[in-house]
Design an enzyme around this catalytic site. Structure first.
Site, mmCIF file in Angstrom:
data_model
loop_
_atom_site.group_PDB
_atom_site.id
_atom_site.type_symbol
_atom_site.label_atom_id
_atom_site.label_comp_id
_atom_site.label_asym_id
_atom_site.label_seq_id
_atom_site.Cartn_x
_atom_site.Cartn_y
_atom_site.Cartn_z
ATOM 1 N N HIS A 35 -14.771 1.682 -4.188
ATOM 2 C CA HIS A 35 -13.631 2.128 -3.511
ATOM 3 C C HIS A 35 -13.489 1.638 -1.942
ATOM 4 O O HIS A 35 -14.403 1.690 -1.298
ATOM 5 C CB HIS A 35 -13.442 3.731 -3.469
ATOM 6 C CG HIS A 35 -11.989 4.149 -2.941
ATOM 7 N ND1 HIS A 35 -11.058 4.400 -3.887
ATOM 8 C CD2 HIS A 35 -11.581 4.480 -1.768
ATOM 9 C CE1 HIS A 35 -10.108 4.914 -2.981
ATOM 10 N NE2 HIS A 35 -10.289 4.718 -1.856
ATOM 11 N N HIS A 80 -4.893 -2.601 4.967
ATOM 12 C CA HIS A 80 -4.972 -1.368 5.207
ATOM 13 C C HIS A 80 -6.556 -1.083 5.930
ATOM 14 O O HIS A 80 -6.590 -0.475 6.851
ATOM 15 C CB HIS A 80 -5.121 -0.454 3.876
ATOM 16 C CG HIS A 80 -5.398 1.100 4.027
ATOM 17 N ND1 HIS A 80 -4.278 2.043 4.204
ATOM 18 C CD2 HIS A 80 -6.446 1.718 4.121
ATOM 19 C CE1 HIS A 80 -5.117 3.085 4.058
ATOM 20 N NE2 HIS A 80 -6.365 3.098 4.010
ATOM 21 N N GLU A 81 -7.421 -1.597 5.174
ATOM 22 C CA GLU A 81 -8.901 -1.502 5.832
ATOM 23 C C GLU A 81 -9.013 -2.105 7.253
ATOM 24 O O GLU A 81 -9.430 -1.508 7.877
ATOM 25 C CB GLU A 81 -10.031 -1.889 4.900
ATOM 26 C CG GLU A 81 -10.139 -1.287 3.567
ATOM 27 C CD GLU A 81 -10.081 0.226 3.572
ATOM 28 O OE1 GLU A 81 -10.629 0.477 4.472
ATOM 29 O OE2 GLU A 81 -9.432 0.563 2.540
ATOM 30 N N HIS A 105 -7.863 0.094 10.015
ATOM 31 C CA HIS A 105 -9.044 1.106 10.400
ATOM 32 C C HIS A 105 -9.901 0.550 11.513
ATOM 33 O O HIS A 105 -10.245 1.008 12.405
ATOM 34 C CB HIS A 105 -9.843 1.564 9.265
ATOM 35 C CG HIS A 105 -9.290 2.577 8.195
ATOM 36 N ND1 HIS A 105 -8.557 3.820 8.718
ATOM 37 C CD2 HIS A 105 -8.994 2.481 6.787
ATOM 38 C CE1 HIS A 105 -8.068 4.301 7.491
ATOM 39 N NE2 HIS A 105 -8.626 3.604 6.528
ATOM 40 N N GLU A 118 -4.582 6.063 8.767
ATOM 41 C CA GLU A 118 -4.408 5.561 7.491
ATOM 42 C C GLU A 118 -3.128 4.967 7.353
ATOM 43 O O GLU A 118 -2.727 3.900 6.609
ATOM 44 C CB GLU A 118 -4.234 6.731 6.392
ATOM 45 C CG GLU A 118 -5.661 7.775 6.152
ATOM 46 C CD GLU A 118 -6.694 6.776 5.669
ATOM 47 O OE1 GLU A 118 -6.463 5.725 4.969
ATOM 48 O OE2 GLU A 118 -7.730 7.274 5.928
ATOM 49 N N TYR A 136 -3.162 10.840 3.621
ATOM 50 C CA TYR A 136 -2.325 9.640 3.143
ATOM 51 C C TYR A 136 -0.887 10.072 3.206
ATOM 52 O O TYR A 136 -0.106 9.114 2.867
ATOM 53 C CB TYR A 136 -3.055 9.354 1.630
ATOM 54 C CG TYR A 136 -4.368 8.953 1.732
ATOM 55 C CD1 TYR A 136 -4.771 7.883 2.405
ATOM 56 C CD2 TYR A 136 -5.361 9.752 1.204
ATOM 57 C CE1 TYR A 136 -6.097 7.378 2.551
ATOM 58 C CE2 TYR A 136 -6.933 9.426 1.510
ATOM 59 C CZ TYR A 136 -7.033 8.142 2.098
ATOM 60 O OH TYR A 136 -8.293 7.804 2.055
HETATM 61 O O1 X8Z Z 1 -8.555 5.639 -0.066
HETATM 62 C C1 X8Z Z 1 -7.942 4.802 0.207
HETATM 63 C C2 X8Z Z 1 -7.957 3.771 0.861
HETATM 64 C C3 X8Z Z 1 -9.175 3.882 1.771
HETATM 65 S S1 X8Z Z 1 -9.051 5.024 3.175
HETATM 66 C C4 X8Z Z 1 -8.171 2.251 0.127
HETATM 67 N N1 X8Z Z 1 -6.302 4.932 -0.270
HETATM 68 C C5 X8Z Z 1 -5.936 6.117 -0.854
HETATM 69 C C6 X8Z Z 1 -6.402 5.933 -2.254
HETATM 70 O O2 X8Z Z 1 -6.764 5.042 -2.955
HETATM 71 O O3 X8Z Z 1 -6.325 6.966 -3.054
HETATM 72 C C7 X8Z Z 1 -5.347 4.260 0.363
HETATM 73 C C8 X8Z Z 1 -3.979 4.985 -0.232
HETATM 74 C C9 X8Z Z 1 -4.446 6.325 -0.684
HETATM 75 ZN ZN ZN Z 2 -7.896 4.357 4.610
#
Ligand code: X8Z
Ligand code: ZN
Length: 614
Positions: free
Chosen positions: A355, A385-386, A389, A413, A523
């Site tokens: 993840h 996205h990363e 951060h 986020e 999110y």
């Molecule tokens: O977990 C994340 C990122 C890391 S903070 C990849 N997200 C959520 C998910 O994957 O469930 C981004 C969108 C929603």
């Molecule tokens: Zn994230």
């Protein structure tokens, strides 16, 4: 003696002096006496906060290093090491939070000390009871659940075992309902062993939250938004109410097209959509079924995954392209150590947490990402996205420990996603991935793709913590965990389990953030905020076109304004950070509605003769 003990000793000495002196000089003046005592209290509070920040920074960094090693190399040993470091960090957080409560009502505190005391008291994501044995138990549970998720495999009858990434590929690409169902059910075999662990974790964390003066862990989580925690759910309802008509219209169209594809026996036209048909393991975003639901009268013009593959992109080049976007806005390049220490590709020889995540190991320059990158559009956006951060972390690195964070957790986020909204045809021409900017005839298709990712996500972003809040406040116990999960899936998303769930099912555990204990409302907020940020940045860049065509690539003014907000970290309440960029202090979904307005008109036409709702 460690630095903290030295500080505490100095603080105590200071207090003794301060407390002794006035006795001789102001014995005849009770008012002055009182104010001196208060001043002593204030000085003690200031020194307490400084000591706490230093102690937490040190322990936090150590715990972060062990977490990094665990996530990159999941074994019995790394699990134990991370659990031990986490235990020490949590114990310190809890001890400090309890002490902080002594100062919070003190009069005469300066703004920063008062703000930081409040953060110390309420800002623990997973508090533990003060009892050391319980703190240790809770840390072990956390590491164990993370391990179960990271090592999770579904083994078929023929003996072949599939990891999450492989199962996700099936969910994305297959159009065979039986195959989809097998992958969907298969991944959910990893989570029943988590259920008892999760129930115990909830018990312990609640006990910790109560010891710190909160009704339960959910109340504690809701207290991190610079507003009365009891007002926060209404704020979410308000935002959800703004976007729900758009979601409902998308749901209605998608359901009709899925019924045409799979038949209305499998997809009833008046009920929720079976969760295995939406192209994603959690039905949280639906862009993989674009070909099934695309507007017939238009093509999206291009396929970013195909472009990346045709141009022989590899994971590093994808990350370099993301970095170049930030550079074009005026942000400094990433440090050499980022390239040396990040994980970009799934290793063949060991278990890692795939993840995607971004790390700030020393809160100075040791930035990293950890991802198992595939060359496709989805991962290209996740890279942005990363990196969002990482650039946020770097922007606030010169602030004090407690201010090194997100204005509210949705902001962190939203940053990288905001840049992803600028991956437009114009941008792809600028970086030579498209020859010419296509005319606007394909925009409906592009908007549909974007809606399948962003609008479909909204109710999922909301429901995960609606579930946790009810679990935390005891409204539902372990026997009801799974039913509640599906009630909320249906209520918010209009999505249903594809088949009856077994009694031991623990489907929330099959979503990373539940065993990983990452709050999820962030999110939902991010999906609202990123459109607000994008609209504001496009105005700053004086872009004249429709906002879905606007790219801020290369615009230094936009970069400066973005950076000004990022640099504030958590030092001010989030409405002030929001105002610094957008001019408004309110989270507001009109930006997302404006962005998708042409699609909404088209969806309403399509749905005119359909029965919508579930
Ligand atoms: O977990 C994340 C990122 C890391 S903070 C990849 N997200 C959520 C998910 O994957 O469930 C981004 C969108 C929603
Ligand atoms: Zn994230």
């Amino acid at each position: 003696m460690d630095k903290l003990s030295k500080r505490m000793l100095l603080a105590t000495l200071f207090l003794l002096l301060a407390a002794c002196e006035p006795v001789a000089t102001t014995a005849s003046n009770p008012a002055a006496d009182e104010s001196q005592a208060a001043a002593a209290g204030v000085a003690e509070a200031v020194s307490f906060v400084a000591g706490a920040e230093q102690r937490l920074a040190e322990l936090g960094q150590y715990s972060e290093r062990t977490n990094w090693v665990l996530a990159n190399f999941i074994t019995e040993d790394t699990e134990r090491l991370a659990a031990r470091a986490g235990e020490q960090f949590t114990a310190a957080q809890v001890e400090i939070a309890a002490q902080a409560a002594r100062f919070t009502h003190l009069e005469g505190l300066d703004y920063d000390t008062a703000r930081k005391l409040n953060m110390l008291r309420s800002g623990i994501v997973m508090p533990a009871p003060a009892d050391p044995a319980k703190t240790a138990e809770q840390a072990e549970i956390g590491a164990k659940m993370n391990g179960l998720y990271g090592k999770g495999r579904y083994c078929r009858e023929d003996g072949e075992c599939l990891a999450l990434g492989e199962l996700e590929d099936i969910m994305a690409d297959s159009r065979n309902p039986d195959e989809l169902l097998e992958a969907w059910l298969g991944w959910r075999t990893i989570s029943p062993p988590m259920k008892a662990l999760y129930a115990r974790q909830v018990e312990l964390a609640n006990e910790g939250a109560v010891e710190l003066g909160f009704a339960d862990l959910g109340t504690m989580w809701r207290s991190g938004y610079d507003m009365d925690p009891t007002d926060f759910p209404a704020e979410l309802d308000r935002l959800w109410g703004q976007v729900k008509p758009l979601y409902d219209a998308l749901h209605c169209h998608v359901r009709a097209r899925l019924a045409a594809q799979y038949g209305s026996d499998l997809v009833p036209l008046d009920g929720p959509i079976p969760a295995h048909l939406l192209g994603n393991m959690w039905a949280q975003s639906w862009e993989n079924i674009y070909p099934i639901v695309a507007p017939e009268e238009t093509s999206a013009g291009y396929d970013l995954s195909a472009i990346l593959q045709a141009n022989k992109f590899d994971p590093i080049r994808m990350v370099k392209t993301g970095e170049a976007f930030f550079s074009s806005l005026g942000f400094a390049e990433l440090p050499e150590t980022f390239w040396q220490r990040s994980l970009f590709v799934k290793p063949a020889d060991r278990d890692v947490v795939c993840h995607a995540s971004a790390w700030d190991i020393d809160e100075k320059d040791d930035l990293r990402i950890k991802m198992c990158i595939d060359v496709n559009a989805e991962d290209f956006k996740t890279i942005h996205h990363e990196l969002g951060h990482n650039y946020y972390q770097r922007a606030y690195k010169n602030l004090s420990y407690l201010y090194r964070g997100s204005a509210n957790d949705g902001f962190h986020e939203a940053v990288g996603d905001t840049l992803s909204l600028s991956i437009t045809p114009t941008y792809l021409v600028q970086i030579s991935l498209l020859d010419a900017v296509p005319d606007t005839s394909g925009d409906l298709g592009l908007l549909m793709k974007q809606a399948l990712e962003k609008i479909a996500f909204l109710p999922f972003g909301l429901m995960v913590d609606q579930w946790r809040w009810k679990v935390f406040d005891g409204e539902v116990g372990p026997d009801g965990y799974n039913d509640l999960w599906w009630q909320l899936r249906e209520k918010y998303q209009g999505v249903a389990a594809p088949s009856e769930r077994p009694a031991d099912a623990f489907d929330p555990g099959a979503k990373y953030h539940v065993p990983g204990n990452t709050p999820y409302t962030r999110y939902f907020l991010a999906h609202i905020l990123q459109f607000q940020f994008h609209r504001a940045l496009c105005e700053i860049a004086a872009d004249k076109g429709p906002v879905n065509r606007c790219s801020i690539y290369g615009n230094r003014q936009a970069g400066e304004r973005l950076n000004a907000m990022l640099e504030m970290g958590r030092s001010k309440p989030w409405p002030e950070a929001l105002e610094a960029l957008t001019g408004s202090k309110q989270m507001d979904a009109t930006a997302i509605l404006d962005y998708f307005a042409p699609l909404k008109t088209w969806l309403d036409e399509q749905n005119a003769q359909r029965q919508c709702g579930w």
